[in-house]
Design a protein around this motif. Structure first.
Motif, PDB file in Angstrom:
ATOM      1  N   THR A   5       0.845  -1.187   0.000  1.00  0.00           N
ATOM      2  CA  THR A   5       0.000   0.000   0.000  1.00  0.00           C
ATOM      3  C   THR A   5       0.884   1.242   0.000  1.00  0.00           C
ATOM      4  O   THR A   5       1.694   1.438   0.907  1.00  0.00           O
ATOM      5  CB  THR A   5      -0.929   0.022   1.235  1.00  0.00           C
ATOM      6  N   LEU A   6       0.744   2.039  -1.046  1.00  0.00           N
ATOM      7  CA  LEU A   6       1.497   3.286  -1.169  1.00  0.00           C
ATOM      8  C   LEU A   6       0.658   4.426  -0.627  1.00  0.00           C
ATOM      9  O   LEU A   6      -0.523   4.536  -0.959  1.00  0.00           O
ATOM     10  CB  LEU A   6       1.837   3.556  -2.640  1.00  0.00           C
ATOM     11  N   LYS A  87      -8.867   8.859  -2.480  1.00  0.00           N
ATOM     12  CA  LYS A  87      -8.108   8.371  -1.346  1.00  0.00           C
ATOM     13  C   LYS A  87      -6.638   8.362  -1.780  1.00  0.00           C
ATOM     14  O   LYS A  87      -6.303   7.730  -2.775  1.00  0.00           O
ATOM     15  CB  LYS A  87      -8.570   6.945  -1.002  1.00  0.00           C
ATOM     16  N   PRO A  88      -5.770   9.082  -1.068  1.00  0.00           N
ATOM     17  CA  PRO A  88      -4.376   9.207  -1.539  1.00  0.00           C
ATOM     18  C   PRO A  88      -3.547   7.940  -1.301  1.00  0.00           C
ATOM     19  O   PRO A  88      -2.502   7.967  -0.659  1.00  0.00           O
ATOM     20  CB  PRO A  88      -3.841  10.394  -0.738  1.00  0.00           C
ATOM     21  N   GLU A  89      -4.054   6.842  -1.811  1.00  0.00           N
ATOM     22  CA  GLU A  89      -3.373   5.556  -1.678  1.00  0.00           C
ATOM     23  C   GLU A  89      -3.416   4.814  -3.007  1.00  0.00           C
ATOM     24  O   GLU A  89      -4.298   5.039  -3.831  1.00  0.00           O
ATOM     25  CB  GLU A  89      -4.041   4.677  -0.617  1.00  0.00           C
ATOM     26  N   ALA A  90      -2.462   3.925  -3.156  1.00  0.00           N
ATOM     27  CA  ALA A  90      -2.439   3.038  -4.315  1.00  0.00           C
ATOM     28  C   ALA A  90      -1.866   1.706  -3.868  1.00  0.00           C
ATOM     29  O   ALA A  90      -1.175   1.622  -2.853  1.00  0.00           O
ATOM     30  CB  ALA A  90      -1.587   3.634  -5.434  1.00  0.00           C
ATOM     31  N   ILE A  91      -2.170   0.677  -4.615  1.00  0.00           N
ATOM     32  CA  ILE A  91      -1.650  -0.663  -4.341  1.00  0.00           C
ATOM     33  C   ILE A  91      -0.600  -0.977  -5.393  1.00  0.00           C
ATOM     34  O   ILE A  91      -0.854  -0.887  -6.592  1.00  0.00           O
ATOM     35  CB  ILE A  91      -2.773  -1.731  -4.383  1.00  0.00           C
ATOM     36  N   LEU A  92       0.593  -1.335  -4.918  1.00  0.00           N
ATOM     37  CA  LEU A  92       1.698  -1.688  -5.803  1.00  0.00           C
ATOM     38  C   LEU A  92       1.902  -3.194  -5.760  1.00  0.00           C
ATOM     39  O   LEU A  92       2.011  -3.784  -4.686  1.00  0.00           O
ATOM     40  CB  LEU A  92       2.989  -0.985  -5.354  1.00  0.00           C
ATOM     41  N   GLU A  93       1.938  -3.786  -6.961  1.00  0.00           N
ATOM     42  CA  GLU A  93       2.257  -5.199  -7.091  1.00  0.00           C
ATOM     43  C   GLU A  93       3.514  -5.299  -7.946  1.00  0.00           C
ATOM     44  O   GLU A  93       3.567  -4.733  -9.036  1.00  0.00           O
ATOM     45  CB  GLU A  93       1.098  -5.954  -7.741  1.00  0.00           C
ATOM     46  N   VAL A  94       4.512  -6.001  -7.426  1.00  0.00           N
ATOM     47  CA  VAL A  94       5.797  -6.112  -8.113  1.00  0.00           C
ATOM     48  C   VAL A  94       5.965  -7.529  -8.637  1.00  0.00           C
ATOM     49  O   VAL A  94       5.835  -8.495  -7.893  1.00  0.00           O
ATOM     50  CB  VAL A  94       6.957  -5.751  -7.155  1.00  0.00           C
ATOM     51  N   TYR A  95       6.258  -7.634  -9.935  1.00  0.00           N
ATOM     52  CA  TYR A  95       6.474  -8.919 -10.592  1.00  0.00           C
ATOM     53  C   TYR A  95       7.883  -8.929 -11.192  1.00  0.00           C
ATOM     54  O   TYR A  95       8.550  -7.897 -11.254  1.00  0.00           O
ATOM     55  CB  TYR A  95       5.432  -9.145 -11.690  1.00  0.00           C
ATOM     56  N   ASP A  96       8.302 -10.067 -11.681  1.00  0.00           N
ATOM     57  CA  ASP A  96       9.632 -10.170 -12.290  1.00  0.00           C
ATOM     58  C   ASP A  96       9.772  -9.297 -13.530  1.00  0.00           C
ATOM     59  O   ASP A  96      10.808  -8.698 -13.764  1.00  0.00           O
ATOM     60  CB  ASP A  96       9.946 -11.624 -12.659  1.00  0.00           C
ATOM     61  N   VAL A 101       0.403  -0.632 -10.564  1.00  0.00           N
ATOM     62  CA  VAL A 101      -0.071   0.315  -9.560  1.00  0.00           C
ATOM     63  C   VAL A 101      -1.552   0.535  -9.798  1.00  0.00           C
ATOM     64  O   VAL A 101      -1.970   0.861 -10.913  1.00  0.00           O
ATOM     65  CB  VAL A 101       0.699   1.657  -9.636  1.00  0.00           C
ATOM     66  N   THR A 102      -2.344   0.347  -8.740  1.00  0.00           N
ATOM     67  CA  THR A 102      -3.788   0.508  -8.837  1.00  0.00           C
ATOM     68  C   THR A 102      -4.256   1.492  -7.769  1.00  0.00           C
ATOM     69  O   THR A 102      -3.889   1.370  -6.601  1.00  0.00           O
ATOM     70  CB  THR A 102      -4.505  -0.844  -8.613  1.00  0.00           C
ATOM     71  N   SER A 103      -5.047   2.477  -8.200  1.00  0.00           N
ATOM     72  CA  SER A 103      -5.639   3.431  -7.259  1.00  0.00           C
ATOM     73  C   SER A 103      -7.082   3.649  -7.685  1.00  0.00           C
ATOM     74  O   SER A 103      -7.543   3.060  -8.658  1.00  0.00           O
ATOM     75  CB  SER A 103      -4.872   4.754  -7.270  1.00  0.00           C
ATOM     76  N   MET A 105      -8.078   6.048  -9.202  1.00  0.00           N
ATOM     77  CA  MET A 105      -8.036   6.744 -10.495  1.00  0.00           C
ATOM     78  C   MET A 105      -7.798   5.791 -11.654  1.00  0.00           C
ATOM     79  O   MET A 105      -7.860   6.188 -12.809  1.00  0.00           O
ATOM     80  CB  MET A 105      -6.949   7.816 -10.474  1.00  0.00           C
ATOM     81  N   GLY A 106      -7.482   4.535 -11.345  1.00  0.00           N
ATOM     82  CA  GLY A 106      -7.240   3.571 -12.408  1.00  0.00           C
ATOM     83  C   GLY A 106      -6.078   2.661 -12.080  1.00  0.00           C
ATOM     84  O   GLY A 106      -5.589   2.620 -10.957  1.00  0.00           O
ATOM     85  N   SER A 107      -5.647   1.948 -13.101  1.00  0.00           N
ATOM     86  CA  SER A 107      -4.574   0.976 -12.936  1.00  0.00           C
ATOM     87  C   SER A 107      -3.548   1.173 -14.049  1.00  0.00           C
ATOM     88  O   SER A 107      -3.907   1.543 -15.162  1.00  0.00           O
ATOM     89  CB  SER A 107      -5.164  -0.431 -13.003  1.00  0.00           C
ATOM     90  N   ASN A 108      -2.286   0.919 -13.719  1.00  0.00           N
ATOM     91  CA  ASN A 108      -1.221   1.090 -14.690  1.00  0.00           C
ATOM     92  C   ASN A 108      -0.200  -0.022 -14.513  1.00  0.00           C
ATOM     93  O   ASN A 108       0.306  -0.222 -13.420  1.00  0.00           O
ATOM     94  CB  ASN A 108      -0.560   2.457 -14.495  1.00  0.00           C
ATOM     95  N   GLU A 109       0.067  -0.757 -15.584  1.00  0.00           N
ATOM     96  CA  GLU A 109       1.098  -1.794 -15.566  1.00  0.00           C
ATOM     97  C   GLU A 109       2.258  -1.312 -16.404  1.00  0.00           C
ATOM     98  O   GLU A 109       2.079  -0.872 -17.531  1.00  0.00           O
ATOM     99  CB  GLU A 109       0.564  -3.121 -16.116  1.00  0.00           C
TER     100      GLU A 109
END
Length: 162
Positions: A5-6, A87-96, A101-103, A105-109
């Motif tokens: 959680t960012l 909400k000033p938060e985003a979820i970061l998922e790290v892959y190889d 990043v998902t908030s 406002m949307g999602s970005n890979e």
């Protein structure tokens, strides 16, 4: 790795904008403005009132306006995006091969290969996707292990760390 959680804040935004602005402007441009200002003051003190002094004063003034104006434009845009976040938060998922990043406002890979540089700041990682496009990953709330994991992915993908 579990999702991270960012937590974004105005302070994080201001720090990353300053880092981005400083990288864009550079020390050389600032030194040139300081040098021209010193030369202008020398000419004025020595009594020179020619047209050259007027032109030099105009160049110095316009340079200062452009440099300071660009900072405020960058800051205004970034704070506007921050304000639009519900909400000033985003979820970061790290892959190889990528990060996601998902908030609200949307999602970005983003594939690691698209990141040219990463600047490690006091409160965030500033990812440079191009010369004019960045992404901020706040460090607040991120554990040391999570930060080290992200840094290991940066190194593994041969991304320049500033």
């Amino acid at each position: 790795m579990n999702p991270i959680t960012l937590q974004y804040s105005r302070e994080v935004i201001k720090e990353t904008v300053m880092a981005y602005w400083w990288k864009q402007i550079g020390i050389v441009f600032i030194l040139v403005i300081v040098g021209l200002t010193a030369f202008l003051l020398f000419l004025l003190i020595s009594g020179d009132r020619s047209w050259i002094v007027g032109v030099l004063a105009t160049i110095v003034l316009l340079s200062i306006i452009v440099v300071s104006g660009s900072y405020y434009i960058f800051l205004k845009r970034a704070l506007s995006r921050f304000t639009r976040m519900g909400k000033p938060e985003a979820i970061l998922e790290v892959y190889d091969d990528r990060l996601k990043v998902t908030s609200d406002m949307g999602s970005n890979e983003i594939n690691w290969s698209l990141i040219s540089k990463v600047q490690l700041l006091k409160s965030a990682l500033l990812l440079y996707l191009s010369e004019n496009e960045t992404m901020t990953l706040p460090l607040k709330g991120m554990s040391t292990d999570e930060k080290e994991f992200i840094l290991s992915k940066i190194k593994a993908n041969n991304i320049e760390l500033l």
